[in-house]
Design an enzyme around this catalytic site. Structure first.
Site, mmCIF file in Angstrom:
data_model
loop_
_atom_site.group_PDB
_atom_site.id
_atom_site.type_symbol
_atom_site.label_atom_id
_atom_site.label_comp_id
_atom_site.label_asym_id
_atom_site.label_seq_id
_atom_site.Cartn_x
_atom_site.Cartn_y
_atom_site.Cartn_z
ATOM 1 C CD GLU A 141 7.532 -5.199 -11.638
ATOM 2 O OE1 GLU A 141 6.781 -6.153 -11.924
ATOM 3 O OE2 GLU A 141 7.207 -4.278 -10.879
ATOM 4 C CB SER A 163 -2.826 0.238 -13.383
ATOM 5 O OG SER A 163 -2.464 -1.096 -13.054
ATOM 6 C CG ASN A 164 0.264 -2.102 -9.334
ATOM 7 O OD1 ASN A 164 0.900 -1.419 -10.140
ATOM 8 N ND2 ASN A 164 0.776 -3.158 -8.740
ATOM 9 N N GLY A 175 3.965 -3.106 -15.306
ATOM 10 C CA GLY A 175 2.607 -3.495 -15.665
ATOM 11 C C GLY A 175 2.532 -4.935 -16.113
ATOM 12 C CB SER A 176 0.026 -6.608 -18.240
ATOM 13 O OG SER A 176 0.132 -5.912 -19.484
ATOM 14 C CE LYS A 231 0.498 5.926 -23.659
ATOM 15 N NZ LYS A 231 -0.517 5.315 -22.771
ATOM 16 C CB CYS A 288 4.410 -6.821 -9.230
ATOM 17 S SG CYS A 288 5.462 -5.709 -8.290
ATOM 18 C CG HIS A 323 -2.178 3.498 -15.869
ATOM 19 N ND1 HIS A 323 -3.543 3.260 -15.796
ATOM 20 C CD2 HIS A 323 -1.620 2.323 -16.278
ATOM 21 C CE1 HIS A 323 -3.787 2.012 -16.117
ATOM 22 N NE2 HIS A 323 -2.632 1.420 -16.414
#
Length: 491
Positions: A230, A123-124, A206-207, A149, A267, A151
């Site tokens: 990650e 996302s970022n 991501g999360s 895939k 991150c 985002h």
């Protein structure tokens, strides 16, 4: 290319990817390099339209996106150059010794691609960690077909980049379905992609919740596969006494900038500051507070990140013993977070595991320690991190040289007298770390060594020359560097 892929079509996408694997893995290095180079050129041809679309979807400013696009095309060209140099396959040859007792066979080893790789866009980073980002570039370089895939936070940006990749594949003669693009943003689609028997490996940025779920899906398969997730980090920073005493104001300014860079949506954001109660700490705190108060808020990437930041920050601030040290004074608009630094005593931090969790955004927690032993206890209590930083003078490092071993146990990258934000793309970079920063600390997601996630070693014993891969044949027709009987050689 599939731009609309409902769940029932994922099976077809993955079967197509599996079918093309044997053909694509046999493409020569020059052809694959040309493919990557053309992807980079096609992305650049999209020009301002791509930057404008990404900015509209992510709220990121054009200069930041322009720089990220340049990093993305540079990565693609970096892997193209790696292919042309050839030594990434780690070819190794030990010739036979028939008169040895027992006879030594002819043994030749190299890395080969795993198979279809599923990449989840981040996302970022709409460019560098998404559709044509480092995971995709390194997997295509390795000889693996890729299914991305997209985002949902920057869907149209992803479609534009996917079109650029598809056109590159066609113009360079790559086999059909070497790259496929899925826009279904559902969790079920992600689960189905990971669980599909044709999927050989997964890349995710991501999360923790998302990355761990994918890891668990892969582990529960009949045939488990590697998932390289990650998953973020609080990137602890240790401030040693002499640098706090002599450089308090400069260090505070430096770290206020790092904490709030991009509204903390990296991150590698420094989410934890660790310092001893020594002379100079009050000046550091005052300077840091002043700098944070002056920060102008800006919009976060999307509503989900903005809401999560508010919820996690308020949960941390509600913990007993936590106080707000400083907060930006400007009145925020919609989706603009309040940059905040909080403070807590070490003994409280050690007992409250919620304070160890990442708050993704412009937030950092200062932990005050009574002495070096308490500082080490705080540092040691943390789980795996992408980075950890030591801020000190030569006097500090001479007095606390033993801290290096502790730093090595905590993170994949150790920063000295700098900030963790900013990841240089080069062979020596490590973007990874012990769990839960990543699901496999032996690998990096940045630099040419990222390719090693998508390959495995194979040994050929007494294999006829006609059947050997070109990289292992006598005469070295590829002209690549090889290790032959413990001697590095290039025919």
């Amino acid at each position: 290319m599939n731009t609309q892929t409902p769940n029932q079509e994922i099976d077809l996408v993955m079967r197509q990817s599996a079918a093309v694997f044997q053909q694509y893995r046999r493409t020569d290095a020059k052809s694959r390099a040309s493919f990557l180079e053309t992807i980079a050129a096609n992305i650049e041809i999209l020009g301002d339209a791509l930057i404008q679309q990404a900015s509209a979807e992510t709220n990121l400013p054009a200069p930041r996106l322009t720089g990220e696009r340049a990093r993305t095309t540079m990565q693609l060209r970096m892997f193209a150059q790696m292919l042309l140099e050839g030594n990434w396959v780690e070819a190794s040859i030990d010739t036979a010794i028939p008169d040895k007792n027992p006879p030594k066979p002819d043994l030749r080893k190299m890395l080969i691609p795993l198979g279809p790789v599923v990449v989840f866009g981040a996302s970022n980073f709409p460019f560098a960690y998404s559709t044509a980002g480092g995971d995709t570039a390194s997997a295509l370089a390795a000889g693996c077909p890729v299914v991305v895939k997209a985002h949902p936070a920057h869907l149209q940006t992803s479609v534009m980049v996917a079109d650029a990749i598809a056109k590159a594949a066609q113009s360079t003669g790559m086999p059909a379905h070497v790259f496929q693009h899925i826009t279904d943003g559902s969790f079920d689609a992600g689960k189905q992609l990971v669980e599909h028997p044709a999927t050989a490996a997964v890349g995710f940025t991501g999360s923790f919740g998302g990355g761990k779920a994918l890891f668990d899906y892969a582990a529960a398969r009949k045939t488990p596969i590697p998932v390289f997730s990650e998953m973020g980090s609080i990137n602890p920073v240790v401030f040693l006494p002499d640098t706090i005493l002599n450089n308090a104001e400069a260090v505070a300014k430096q770290y206020a900038g790092s904490i709030t860079l991009g509204m903390g949506q990296f991150c590698t954001n420094p989410g934890l500051l660790i310092a001893m109660e020594t002379e100079g700490l009050d000046r550091f705190v005052q300077s840091l507070s002043k700098e944070i108060e002056a920060v102008a808020p800006a919009k976060m990437l999307h509503t989900g990140i903005y809401k999560a930041y508010g919820q996690k920050m308020e949960a941390a601030l509600a913990q007993k013993g936590v106080s707000i040290l400083s907060r930006a004074t400007a009145k925020p608009a919609d989706m603009e977070p309040l940059p905040t630094v909080a403070m807590v005593e070490a003994n409280v931090f050690l007992k409250d595991l919620l304070l160890h969790e990442e708050v993704f955004g412009p937030y950092s927690l200062l932990v005050k320690c009574k002495n070096i032993t308490e500082l080490q206890d705080v540092w040691r209590s943390l789980t795996g991190q992408l980075t950890t930083t030591l801020m000190g003078t030569e006097k500090d490092f001479a007095a606390h040289a033993d801290l290096l071993q502790l730093a090595e146990s905590v993170a994949g990258r150790i920063v000295f007298n700098g900030v963790p934000t900013g990841v240089e793309v080069c062979p020596s970079m490590v973007h990874g770390g012990p769990f839960p920063a990543c699901t496999d600390s032996r690998f990096t997601a940045v630099g040419i060594n990222a390719v090693k996630r998508w390959v495995r070693p194979v040994c050929y014993q007494n294999c006829p020359q006609t059947l050997l891969p070109d990289a292992l044949k006598d005469g070295n027709p590829l002209g690549i560097w090889r290790l032959v009987n413990n001697q590095l050689t290039k025919d």
